[in-house]
Design a protein around this motif. Structure first.
Motif, PDB file in Angstrom:
ATOM      1  N   MET A 161     -20.979 -12.811 -14.164  1.00 56.60           N
ATOM      2  CA  MET A 161     -20.816 -11.783 -15.004  1.00 56.60           C
ATOM      3  C   MET A 161     -19.546 -11.469 -15.936  1.00 56.60           C
ATOM      4  O   MET A 161     -18.738 -12.543 -15.760  1.00 56.60           O
ATOM      5  N   PHE A 162     -19.848 -10.544 -16.706  1.00 53.59           N
ATOM      6  CA  PHE A 162     -18.940 -10.434 -17.656  1.00 53.59           C
ATOM      7  C   PHE A 162     -17.531  -9.755 -17.442  1.00 53.59           C
ATOM      8  O   PHE A 162     -17.763  -8.860 -16.604  1.00 53.59           O
ATOM      9  N   PHE A 163     -16.457 -10.028 -17.665  1.00 52.52           N
ATOM     10  CA  PHE A 163     -15.267  -9.253 -17.398  1.00 52.52           C
ATOM     11  C   PHE A 163     -15.382  -7.818 -17.982  1.00 52.52           C
ATOM     12  O   PHE A 163     -15.719  -7.969 -19.287  1.00 52.52           O
ATOM     13  N   PRO A 164     -14.469  -6.935 -17.556  1.00 54.08           N
ATOM     14  CA  PRO A 164     -14.824  -5.571 -18.035  1.00 54.08           C
ATOM     15  C   PRO A 164     -14.097  -5.168 -19.171  1.00 54.08           C
ATOM     16  O   PRO A 164     -14.156  -4.240 -19.907  1.00 54.08           O
ATOM     17  N   GLY A 165     -12.999  -5.905 -19.638  1.00 48.64           N
ATOM     18  CA  GLY A 165     -11.995  -5.646 -20.689  1.00 48.64           C
ATOM     19  C   GLY A 165     -12.544  -5.889 -22.027  1.00 48.64           C
ATOM     20  O   GLY A 165     -11.721  -6.066 -22.886  1.00 48.64           O
ATOM     21  N   PRO A 196     -26.869 -10.165 -20.658  1.00 48.15           N
ATOM     22  CA  PRO A 196     -26.946  -8.779 -20.223  1.00 48.15           C
ATOM     23  C   PRO A 196     -25.753  -8.101 -19.842  1.00 48.15           C
ATOM     24  O   PRO A 196     -25.548  -7.091 -20.173  1.00 48.15           O
ATOM     25  N   GLY A 197     -24.679  -8.990 -19.376  1.00 47.13           N
ATOM     26  CA  GLY A 197     -23.244  -8.394 -19.118  1.00 47.13           C
ATOM     27  C   GLY A 197     -22.595  -8.041 -20.002  1.00 47.13           C
ATOM     28  O   GLY A 197     -22.072  -6.983 -20.043  1.00 47.13           O
ATOM     29  N   ALA A 198     -22.486  -8.924 -21.205  1.00 39.84           N
ATOM     30  CA  ALA A 198     -22.004  -8.725 -22.386  1.00 39.84           C
ATOM     31  C   ALA A 198     -22.403  -7.239 -23.171  1.00 39.84           C
ATOM     32  O   ALA A 198     -21.910  -6.463 -23.513  1.00 39.84           O
ATOM     33  N   GLN A 199     -23.761  -7.363 -23.178  1.00 42.06           N
ATOM     34  CA  GLN A 199     -24.471  -6.095 -23.837  1.00 42.06           C
ATOM     35  C   GLN A 199     -24.168  -4.750 -23.059  1.00 42.06           C
ATOM     36  O   GLN A 199     -23.741  -3.883 -23.463  1.00 42.06           O
ATOM     37  N   LYS A 200     -24.089  -4.925 -21.720  1.00 42.78           N
ATOM     38  CA  LYS A 200     -23.955  -3.838 -20.615  1.00 42.78           C
ATOM     39  C   LYS A 200     -22.451  -3.193 -21.112  1.00 42.78           C
ATOM     40  O   LYS A 200     -22.302  -2.024 -20.874  1.00 42.78           O
ATOM     41  N   ALA A 201     -21.438  -4.198 -21.351  1.00 42.14           N
ATOM     42  CA  ALA A 201     -20.239  -4.137 -21.324  1.00 42.14           C
ATOM     43  C   ALA A 201     -19.672  -3.643 -22.743  1.00 42.14           C
ATOM     44  O   ALA A 201     -18.646  -3.114 -22.885  1.00 42.14           O
ATOM     45  N   GLY A 202     -20.590  -3.411 -23.675  1.00 46.39           N
ATOM     46  CA  GLY A 202     -20.342  -2.912 -24.928  1.00 46.39           C
ATOM     47  C   GLY A 202     -20.156  -4.094 -26.044  1.00 46.39           C
ATOM     48  O   GLY A 202     -19.773  -3.923 -27.280  1.00 46.39           O
ATOM     49  N   GLY A 203     -20.517  -5.110 -25.417  1.00 47.76           N
ATOM     50  CA  GLY A 203     -20.271  -6.476 -26.538  1.00 47.76           C
ATOM     51  C   GLY A 203     -21.434  -6.366 -27.358  1.00 47.76           C
ATOM     52  O   GLY A 203     -22.480  -6.132 -26.829  1.00 47.76           O
ATOM     53  N   GLU A 204     -21.181  -7.172 -28.424  1.00 44.86           N
ATOM     54  CA  GLU A 204     -22.463  -7.373 -29.376  1.00 44.86           C
ATOM     55  C   GLU A 204     -22.679  -8.882 -29.284  1.00 44.86           C
ATOM     56  O   GLU A 204     -21.668  -9.793 -29.913  1.00 44.86           O
ATOM     57  N   VAL A 205     -23.660  -9.336 -28.561  1.00 41.31           N
ATOM     58  CA  VAL A 205     -23.989 -11.087 -28.558  1.00 41.31           C
ATOM     59  C   VAL A 205     -24.712 -11.032 -29.803  1.00 41.31           C
ATOM     60  O   VAL A 205     -25.754 -10.883 -30.379  1.00 41.31           O
TER      61      VAL A 205
END
Length: 166
Positions: A1-5, A32-41
């Motif tokens: 999973m992707f880190f929240p920061g 999907p973790g990066a996308q959910k955290a607000g990152g743009e893959v």
């Protein structure tokens, strides 16, 4: 999973992410973790271009590439999530030296020495590196580790573990 920061690493609204490794963990956890955290893959990178294309299509990622260099040259790329099976050290150093922050899926490196080398490069480049080995810090894992170190199980030749999710 992707880190929240993911939003705290710089001042722009979305962090540009590249995922290296289109297998189960990279494609089905980190994208999907990066996308959910607000990152743009921005892209998925894998030596198997077909696997990268499949993951990109499934998660609506604009690009699929089979070259780490091509990934690192993409405009807007801030962070590289390295989710290959093994040998993360060289990929991490390549990304750090290209000016990218790095997330290392477990195992982050093969040895402590390799991790220290990655950390030294991150420090020199002024970039963050995050190693995703969260199970190492769980109380039950530490207990088993310490019992093995004390020799409580005798000489081990194999260990089989099972993780249950509720």
């Amino acid at each position: 999973m992707f880190f929240p920061g993911v939003r705290t690493m710089n001042t722009k609204q979305n962090v540009g992410v590249g995922v290296v490794g289109a297998g189960k963990v990279g494609a089905h956890e980190h994208i999907p973790g990066a996308q959910k955290a607000g990152g743009e893959v921005l892209a998925v990178c894998d030596i198997d271009l077909q696997a990268a294309e499949n993951a990109a299509r499934r998660y609506q990622v604009a690009r699929a590439v089979d070259s780490m260099q091509e990934l690192l040259e993409m405009p807007g790329l801030d962070l590289v999530a390295i989710c290959t099976g093994v040998h993360h050290k060289d990929l991490a150093i390549q990304a750090l030296e290209a000016g990218k922050h790095v997330y290392l899926e477990k195992p982050p490196t093969r040895t402590r020495q390799e991790m220290m080398e990655v950390k030294a490069v991150a420090d020199r480049c002024g970039k963050y590196v995050y190693a995703g080995s969260h199970h190492l810090y769980r109380e039950n894992i530490r207990y088993v580790h310490d019992a093995i170190a004390r020799g409580e199980f005798g000489e081990l030749y194999a260990i089989d573990c099972l993780k249950l999710r509720r």
